[in-house]
Design an enzyme around this catalytic site. Structure first.
Site, PDB file in Angstrom:
ATOM      1  CB  THR A 109      -2.648  11.276 -12.216  1.00 50.82           C
ATOM      2  OG1 THR A 109      -3.018  12.637 -11.952  1.00 50.82           O
ATOM      3  CG2 THR A 109      -3.333  10.816 -13.491  1.00 50.82           C
TER       4      THR A 109
ATOM      5  CG  ASP B 236      -3.834  16.372  -9.509  1.00 50.76           C
ATOM      6  OD1 ASP B 236      -4.502  16.194  -8.476  1.00 50.76           O
ATOM      7  OD2 ASP B 236      -2.706  16.905  -9.511  1.00 50.76           O
TER       8      ASP B 236
ATOM      9  N   GLY C  98      -5.006  19.446  -7.584  1.00 49.92           N
ATOM     10  CA  GLY C  98      -5.088  19.794  -9.001  1.00 49.92           C
ATOM     11  C   GLY C  98      -4.038  20.818  -9.338  1.00 49.92           C
TER      12      GLY C  98
END
Length: 338
Positions: free
Chosen positions: A203, A205, A249
């Site tokens: 990920t 983010d 994000g």
């Protein structure tokens, strides 16, 4: 309330085969050691701890002295799902190299285009992975195996695992991918199949709980720093110029926050974890106005999921993408207009 069962990893059976991985069981001999099964990592590292979480532990990841599968009988498969992330090909390459050279696994398959590669209706046959085939893939971006969004029937995917004699499935993906992998696991468990599933957090983010930092985050911050530097140059060159940089994000502001910390040119950072108002004393536009009055330029970094509470949904209906994620409103465009 968390309990010990939340941290248990289901085992296929007793591991009684000596690992071909050449590591040590003796401390202090200068050779890297196997990880003992009893080694744990505490869930709570800071005080005060979450109520009821005292005494809870994660299993310590790492190579074990004894393994469950006989390497010559293993067919391992690697799959990447969801959005792209820096480092995917590095991870694929590393897995292949470790399986082949450290564990003597000779049958390694690459599942093409995510979960759809395990659905015969899409026609994506697996490819054979070898060290020679992946030796240079870390030098290119994207996913060597391809990826996709959207859900596939877990029963169909397990049928494919059985068809290709796959007994270890390694899947790189974010929270949605890991949930999908859990659905595959439940079907495997129900059918009492001897197939191991391994979720590898992917990920950009950095939004998977309990994982300190996932690959791709540092690269994202490095690229974002350059965007901020350019935005600052533009803003400073115009009277009362404003540079606005929106970064990834959805529910996590790591990229925005780390980019801000890494670059002294940022004046305001907005992240999903902290709601903010546009109008009123101490609100965003008032702070921005004061900044312009004093320095005549400003740079703002905002995560894509920040400020979603500022939008009104007249129909009251949330819209989802193919992966089941809520579609975010464009906070960058909203701030630009304001």
């Amino acid at each position: 309330m968390l309990n010990e069962k939340d941290f248990e990893i289901q085992m296929l059976g007793k591991a009684d085969i000596l690992s071909p991985f050449k590591l040590s069981t003796t401390r202090g001999d200068g050779i890297a050691n196997f990880v003992e099964d009893y080694t744990k990592i505490p869930y709570c590292l800071i005080s005060p701890c979450t109520p009821g979480a005292e005494g809870l532990f994660f299993e310590h990841a790492g190579p074990r002295e004894k393994i469950y599968f006989q390497p010559k009988d293993v067919t391992a498969a690697i799959m990447t799902c969801g959005g792209l992330c820096p480092g995917l090909n590095n991870a694929i390459r590393s897995i292949v190299m470790q399986l082949f050279y450290k564990y003597n696994v000779r049958k390694i398959l690459g599942i093409r285009y995510g979960q759809k590669g395990l659905d015969p209706s899409f026609g994506h046959e697996p490819i054979k992975l070898t060290p020679e085939g992946v030796v240079k893939i870390h030098e290119i971006g994207g996913s060597f195996l391809g990826t996709s969004r959207g859900k596939v029937d877990p029963g169909v995917m397990v049928d494919s695992l059985v068809k290709y004699n796959i007994n270890i499935l390694l899947c790189l993906g974010g929270d949605g991918t890991q949930k999908g992998l859990h659905e595959i696991y439940k079907v495997i468990e129900k059918r009492k199949l001897k197939i191991a599933v391994v979720g590898i957090p992917k990920t950009i983010d950095n939004d998977i709980s309990y994982v300190y930092k996932t690959f791709g985050l540092d690269t994202a911050v490095t690229v974002a720093k350059e965007a901020v530097r350019s935005a600052h140059c533009e803003a400073e060159s115009a009277y009362n110029g404003i540079g606005l940089v929106k970064v990834m994000g959805r529910q996590s502001g790591y990229i925005a926050a780390l980019t801000t910390l890494a670059n002294n040119d940022v004046n305001m950072c907005l992240i999903p974890e902290i709601p903010f108002d546009l109008h009123g004393n101490g609100a965003f536009l008032k702070v921005l106005e004061a900044r312009l009055a004093s320095r005549h330029h400003a740079v703002i970094v905002i995560a894509e999921g920040a400020g979603q509470e500022l939008f009104t949904n007249e129909k009251g209906v949330q819209i989802y993408d193919a992966s089941g994620n809520v579609r975010m409103n464009d906070i960058g465009l909203l701030l630009k207009k304001k």
